[in-house]
Every structure is written in C-alpha cells, then in structure tokens.
Enzyme design. Structure first.
Site, PDB file in Angstrom:
ATOM      1  N   ARG A   1     -14.570 -27.799  17.350  1.00 59.41           N
ATOM      2  CA  ARG A   1     -13.515 -26.841  17.763  1.00 59.41           C
ATOM      3  C   ARG A   1     -13.201 -26.720  19.212  1.00 59.41           C
ATOM      4  O   ARG A   1     -12.346 -25.660  19.559  1.00 59.41           O
ATOM      5  CB  ARG A   1     -14.583 -25.482  17.516  1.00 59.41           C
ATOM      6  CG  ARG A   1     -14.120 -24.570  16.427  1.00 59.41           C
ATOM      7  CD  ARG A   1     -15.268 -23.566  16.374  1.00 59.41           C
ATOM      8  NE  ARG A   1     -14.697 -22.417  15.807  1.00 59.41           N
ATOM      9  CZ  ARG A   1     -15.039 -22.012  14.749  1.00 59.41           C
ATOM     10  NH1 ARG A   1     -15.744 -22.844  13.846  1.00 59.41           N
ATOM     11  NH2 ARG A   1     -14.697 -20.766  14.216  1.00 59.41           N
TER      12      ARG A   1
ATOM     13  N   LYS B   1     -10.840 -22.429   5.194  1.00 63.28           N
ATOM     14  CA  LYS B   1     -11.908 -23.682   5.512  1.00 63.28           C
ATOM     15  C   LYS B   1     -13.032 -23.787   4.300  1.00 63.28           C
ATOM     16  O   LYS B   1     -13.128 -24.736   3.748  1.00 63.28           O
ATOM     17  CB  LYS B   1     -12.219 -23.949   6.666  1.00 63.28           C
ATOM     18  CG  LYS B   1     -11.009 -24.106   7.772  1.00 63.28           C
ATOM     19  CD  LYS B   1     -11.396 -24.003   9.244  1.00 63.28           C
ATOM     20  CE  LYS B   1     -12.462 -22.738   9.687  1.00 63.28           C
ATOM     21  NZ  LYS B   1     -11.713 -21.749   9.777  1.00 63.28           N
TER      22      LYS B   1
ATOM     23  N   ARG C   1     -18.548  -9.702   6.766  1.00 64.39           N
ATOM     24  CA  ARG C   1     -19.130 -10.440   7.773  1.00 64.39           C
ATOM     25  C   ARG C   1     -19.228  -9.595   8.839  1.00 64.39           C
ATOM     26  O   ARG C   1     -18.310  -9.128   9.304  1.00 64.39           O
ATOM     27  CB  ARG C   1     -18.535 -11.858   7.909  1.00 64.39           C
ATOM     28  CG  ARG C   1     -19.507 -13.051   8.169  1.00 64.39           C
ATOM     29  CD  ARG C   1     -18.948 -14.423   7.982  1.00 64.39           C
ATOM     30  NE  ARG C   1     -18.367 -14.623   9.130  1.00 64.39           N
ATOM     31  CZ  ARG C   1     -17.745 -15.877   9.097  1.00 64.39           C
ATOM     32  NH1 ARG C   1     -17.551 -17.001   8.214  1.00 64.39           N
ATOM     33  NH2 ARG C   1     -17.156 -16.194  10.355  1.00 64.39           N
TER      34      ARG C   1
ATOM     35  N   ARG D   1     -11.365 -13.888  17.981  1.00 64.23           N
ATOM     36  CA  ARG D   1     -11.550 -15.034  17.505  1.00 64.23           C
ATOM     37  C   ARG D   1     -10.200 -15.941  17.258  1.00 64.23           C
ATOM     38  O   ARG D   1     -10.029 -17.215  17.615  1.00 64.23           O
ATOM     39  CB  ARG D   1     -12.181 -14.886  16.112  1.00 64.23           C
ATOM     40  CG  ARG D   1     -13.731 -14.498  16.277  1.00 64.23           C
ATOM     41  CD  ARG D   1     -14.377 -14.069  14.763  1.00 64.23           C
ATOM     42  NE  ARG D   1     -14.037 -15.074  13.632  1.00 64.23           N
ATOM     43  CZ  ARG D   1     -14.164 -14.600  12.591  1.00 64.23           C
ATOM     44  NH1 ARG D   1     -14.188 -13.500  12.063  1.00 64.23           N
ATOM     45  NH2 ARG D   1     -14.090 -15.610  11.413  1.00 64.23           N
TER      46      ARG D   1
ATOM     47  N   ARG E   1     -12.113 -10.028   2.882  1.00 68.30           N
ATOM     48  CA  ARG E   1     -13.457 -10.870   2.831  1.00 68.30           C
ATOM     49  C   ARG E   1     -14.697 -10.046   2.300  1.00 68.30           C
ATOM     50  O   ARG E   1     -14.972  -9.311   3.390  1.00 68.30           O
ATOM     51  CB  ARG E   1     -13.513 -11.974   3.886  1.00 68.30           C
ATOM     52  CG  ARG E   1     -14.801 -12.858   3.681  1.00 68.30           C
ATOM     53  CD  ARG E   1     -14.464 -14.339   4.393  1.00 68.30           C
ATOM     54  NE  ARG E   1     -14.599 -13.850   5.913  1.00 68.30           N
ATOM     55  CZ  ARG E   1     -14.892 -14.924   6.809  1.00 68.30           C
ATOM     56  NH1 ARG E   1     -14.718 -16.039   6.301  1.00 68.30           N
ATOM     57  NH2 ARG E   1     -14.579 -14.640   7.801  1.00 68.30           N
TER      58      ARG E   1
HETATM   59  P1  AP5 Z   1     -12.781 -18.557   4.110  1.00 69.65           P
HETATM   60  O1  AP5 Z   1     -12.907 -19.720   3.330  1.00 69.65           O
HETATM   61  O2  AP5 Z   1     -14.049 -17.738   4.336  1.00 69.65           O
HETATM   62  O3  AP5 Z   1     -12.200 -18.840   5.696  1.00 69.65           O
HETATM   63  P2  AP5 Z   1     -12.764 -19.758   6.907  1.00 69.65           P
HETATM   64  O4  AP5 Z   1     -11.488 -20.624   7.370  1.00 69.65           O
HETATM   65  O5  AP5 Z   1     -13.766 -20.447   6.534  1.00 69.65           O
HETATM   66  O6  AP5 Z   1     -12.974 -18.525   7.981  1.00 69.65           O
HETATM   67  P3  AP5 Z   1     -14.050 -18.524   8.737  1.00 69.65           P
HETATM   68  O7  AP5 Z   1     -14.153 -16.949   9.301  1.00 69.65           O
HETATM   69  O8  AP5 Z   1     -15.427 -18.668   8.155  1.00 69.65           O
HETATM   70  O9  AP5 Z   1     -13.819 -19.033   9.917  1.00 69.65           O
HETATM   71  P4  AP5 Z   1     -14.254 -19.178  11.328  1.00 69.65           P
HETATM   72  O10 AP5 Z   1     -13.626 -20.555  11.857  1.00 69.65           O
HETATM   73  O11 AP5 Z   1     -13.925 -18.071  12.145  1.00 69.65           O
HETATM   74  O12 AP5 Z   1     -16.032 -18.969  11.075  1.00 69.65           O
HETATM   75  P5  AP5 Z   1     -17.112 -19.842  11.262  1.00 69.65           P
HETATM   76  O13 AP5 Z   1     -18.118 -19.706  10.118  1.00 69.65           O
HETATM   77  O14 AP5 Z   1     -16.773 -21.255  11.177  1.00 69.65           O
HETATM   78  O15 AP5 Z   1     -11.546 -17.666   3.517  1.00 69.65           O
HETATM   79  C1  AP5 Z   1     -11.128 -16.304   3.870  1.00 69.65           C
HETATM   80  C2  AP5 Z   1     -10.952 -15.262   2.941  1.00 69.65           C
HETATM   81  O16 AP5 Z   1      -9.641 -15.716   2.407  1.00 69.65           O
HETATM   82  C3  AP5 Z   1     -12.028 -15.266   1.818  1.00 69.65           C
HETATM   83  O17 AP5 Z   1     -12.146 -13.902   1.493  1.00 69.65           O
HETATM   84  C4  AP5 Z   1     -11.511 -16.149   0.858  1.00 69.65           C
HETATM   85  O18 AP5 Z   1     -11.731 -15.806  -0.478  1.00 69.65           O
HETATM   86  C5  AP5 Z   1     -10.064 -15.995   0.839  1.00 69.65           C
HETATM   87  N1  AP5 Z   1      -9.188 -17.140   0.666  1.00 69.65           N
HETATM   88  C6  AP5 Z   1      -9.481 -18.461   1.042  1.00 69.65           C
HETATM   89  N2  AP5 Z   1      -8.566 -19.366   0.598  1.00 69.65           N
HETATM   90  C7  AP5 Z   1      -7.643 -18.864   0.112  1.00 69.65           C
HETATM   91  C8  AP5 Z   1      -6.398 -19.163  -0.173  1.00 69.65           C
HETATM   92  N3  AP5 Z   1      -5.781 -20.298  -0.407  1.00 69.65           N
HETATM   93  N4  AP5 Z   1      -5.582 -17.938  -0.794  1.00 69.65           N
HETATM   94  C9  AP5 Z   1      -6.053 -16.723  -0.958  1.00 69.65           C
HETATM   95  N5  AP5 Z   1      -7.222 -16.339  -0.265  1.00 69.65           N
HETATM   96  C10 AP5 Z   1      -8.052 -17.169   0.109  1.00 69.65           C
HETATM   97  O19 AP5 Z   1     -17.917 -19.422  12.783  1.00 69.65           O
HETATM   98  C11 AP5 Z   1     -18.372 -18.355  13.145  1.00 69.65           C
HETATM   99  C12 AP5 Z   1     -18.472 -18.445  14.485  1.00 69.65           C
HETATM  100  O20 AP5 Z   1     -19.787 -19.378  14.511  1.00 69.65           O
HETATM  101  C13 AP5 Z   1     -17.407 -18.726  15.444  1.00 69.65           C
HETATM  102  O21 AP5 Z   1     -16.677 -17.551  15.890  1.00 69.65           O
HETATM  103  C14 AP5 Z   1     -18.337 -19.536  16.662  1.00 69.65           C
HETATM  104  O22 AP5 Z   1     -18.847 -18.278  17.449  1.00 69.65           O
HETATM  105  C15 AP5 Z   1     -19.593 -20.191  16.002  1.00 69.65           C
HETATM  106  N6  AP5 Z   1     -19.343 -21.433  15.639  1.00 69.65           N
HETATM  107  C16 AP5 Z   1     -18.953 -21.911  14.491  1.00 69.65           C
HETATM  108  N7  AP5 Z   1     -18.859 -23.237  14.491  1.00 69.65           N
HETATM  109  C17 AP5 Z   1     -18.802 -23.658  16.256  1.00 69.65           C
HETATM  110  C18 AP5 Z   1     -18.438 -24.719  16.789  1.00 69.65           C
HETATM  111  N8  AP5 Z   1     -18.401 -25.884  16.247  1.00 69.65           N
HETATM  112  N9  AP5 Z   1     -18.419 -24.580  18.277  1.00 69.65           N
HETATM  113  C19 AP5 Z   1     -18.746 -23.429  18.532  1.00 69.65           C
HETATM  114  N10 AP5 Z   1     -18.994 -22.081  17.974  1.00 69.65           N
HETATM  115  C20 AP5 Z   1     -19.150 -22.264  16.672  1.00 69.65           C
HETATM  116 MG    MG Z   2     -16.000 -20.226   7.057  1.00 68.06          MG
END
Ligand code: AP5
Ligand code: MG
Length: 213
Positions: free
Chosen positions: A88, A13, A160, A171, A127
């Site tokens: 979410r 994402k 991370r 997660r 990552r």
């Molecule tokens: P990356 O782009 O980092 O993936 P992502 O989908 O952004 O993954 P996240 O771990 O950031 O998602 P998340 O939803 O768990 O975390 P968030 O920060 O939102 O890509 C992943 C890896 O793959 C990278 O190394 C990249 O280089 C590689 N890659 C990407 N695309 C690729 C491709 N096409 N091909 C090959 N490689 C690729 O949330 C973290 C925490 O915050 C949650 O657990 C929760 O506690 C809290 N939180 C955040 N938002 C909310 C909400 N709305 N409500 C409640 N809690 C929330």
């Molecule tokens: Mg992310």
C-alpha cells in the site's frame, strides 16, 4: 501465480480475490482482514493497528512488511498467492520485491480495479460485513438471502467500523497520496493490468479470468 490486488478502498479487491481463490486454489492474504482478526482477538498487533484503522490512516510499514513476508513463506503459498491490501506504500512494495527476489521469483500480475471516488462513496454505504466470519455483502449488489444475516454462518451483518462517509473520504485521500503511486511502480515492472471496477460482479470477474487465463 503471484497476484496483487490494487485499487482504492471499496473497489472490490476482497470480493474478487475470493473468486480467484476458488478458480486457482491459491490463498488470498488480506492485511485488512488480518488486522481486524487481531483487533477482535485483542492481540498486541490488534491494539497497535486499531487507532490507525479507525482514523482511516495506514498502519505503519514496520507493522505490516514482516507479517506479509512471513505469511507468503508458508507452505500453502508455495504455488502462489493473492495479496489484497498489500502493498500500500512504495516502501512496502520494495520490501515485497526484495523478499521475492531473494527466492528468485516475482509478482506475475498486479490487478488494478479502477473506480472513481464518487462511485466508491456511493457503493460503500451499501457494504455489510459479517460480525462472525467476515464475509462481505452489499445491500443491492450482493444481498444475503435473509436481510441482515450471513448466508455462510448465520452471523449478524454490520457496517464496517471505517465505512462511515467521513472515514471513507479520509481513506480515499490516503489512497491517492500513498497507494496510487504503486500503479506506476507495477507498470514499470510490466505486470500491471487495469480493470474497470464499475462493470458489476460478473463483468469484473470475467475481465479477471481473461487476464489470468
Ligand atoms: P470489497 O470487495 O469489500 O472492496 P475492497 O476493495 O476489499 O475494499 P476495502 O474497504 O476492504 O479496502 P480497503 O483497502 O480500504 O480496506 P482493507 O481492509 O484492505 O467491495 C466493496 C463493496 O462493493 C462490497 O459491498 C461488495 O459486495 C461490493 N462490490 C465489490 N465488487 C463489486 C462489483 N464488481 N460490482 C458491484 N459491487 C461490488 O484495509 C483496512 C485498513 O487496514 C486500512 O485503512 C489500513 O488502516 C489498514 N491496512 C490494511 N492493509 C494495510 C497495509 N498494507 N498497510 C498499512 N495499513 C493497512
Ligand atoms: Mg477488502
């Protein structure tokens, strides 16, 4: 253009939201990044969010919804935005729909980047994120020019905090239980577009471009 990035943790994402920012000149709003920044700065919000994030749980809806509704009301988001990591839960989606309806508008696209849990677990181990500016890399798929060092700011690249295998599994469970129902929610609104997340960086970027035009 108002876009939501859906997809499990690690589906890409954040990575692909950045590509849309460059192509369409609209801001990407990542609730995860906002929380991590608040934790780094030691704010009250950061203190409240930290224990949930470290455990792989969702932060409670009431800490997220107002924050996002307020953020999308800012001037730089008047022509559109990309939401990465929000909504979410169904209550978050309903709060967003209501806030947009009040302005006579709605989401244009919910992009669902699809990947199996096994593929995600394998990918997440590689990552790395910059401790300085938060830029995301992958040891194989998106390597930095110099190992362990951010191309953009020279900061150190780290795992991370919530990327250890046990927390990733948690997660993913939380995703299937609380976030996956949003796929149906946006399908019913007629804005869901599904993308195969295993296509690689180029392939996923191309698929997104074809959808957004
Ligand atoms: P990356 O782009 O980092 O993936 P992502 O989908 O952004 O993954 P996240 O771990 O950031 O998602 P998340 O939803 O768990 O975390 P968030 O920060 O939102 O890509 C992943 C890896 O793959 C990278 O190394 C990249 O280089 C590689 N890659 C990407 N695309 C690729 C491709 N096409 N091909 C090959 N490689 C690729 O949330 C973290 C925490 O915050 C949650 O657990 C929760 O506690 C809290 N939180 C955040 N938002 C909310 C909400 N709305 N409500 C409640 N809690 C929330
Ligand atoms: Mg992310």
């Amino acid at each position: 253009m108002k876009i939501i990035m859906l997809g499990a943790p690690g589906a890409g994402k954040g990575t692909h939201a950045k590509g849309i920012v460059e192509a369409y000149k609209i801001p990407a709003i990542s609730t995860g990044d906002i929380f991590r920044q608040n934790i780094k700065e030691g704010t009250e919000l950061g203190k409240k969010a930290k224990s949930y994030m470290d455990a792989g749980d969702l932060v409670p809806d009431d800490l997220v919804c107002d924050l996002v509704v307020d953020r999308i009301g800012k001037d730089d988001a008047k022509d559109g935005f990309i939401l990465d990591g929000f909504p979410r839960t169904i209550p978050q989606a309903e709060a967003l729909t209501k806030a947009l309806e009040a302005k006579g508008t709605a989401i244009d696209y919910a992009l669902d980047i699809e990947m199996s849990d096994d593929a995600i677990i394998e990918r997440m181990g590689g990552r790395r994120v910059c401790a300085g500016c938060g830029a995301t890399y992958h040891v194989v798929n998106v390597p930095p020019k110099k190992e362990g060092i951010c191309d953009k700011c020279g900061g150190n690249l780290e795992l991370r905090k919530d990327d250890d295998p046990e927390t990733v599994k948690k997660r993913l469970d939380v995703y299937h239980e609380q976030t996956a129902p949003l796929i149906d929610y946006y399908k019913k609104q007629g804005v869901l577009r599904e993308i195969d997340g295993t296509l690689g960086i180029e392939g996923v970027s191309k698929a997104i471009k074809e959808i957004l035009g």
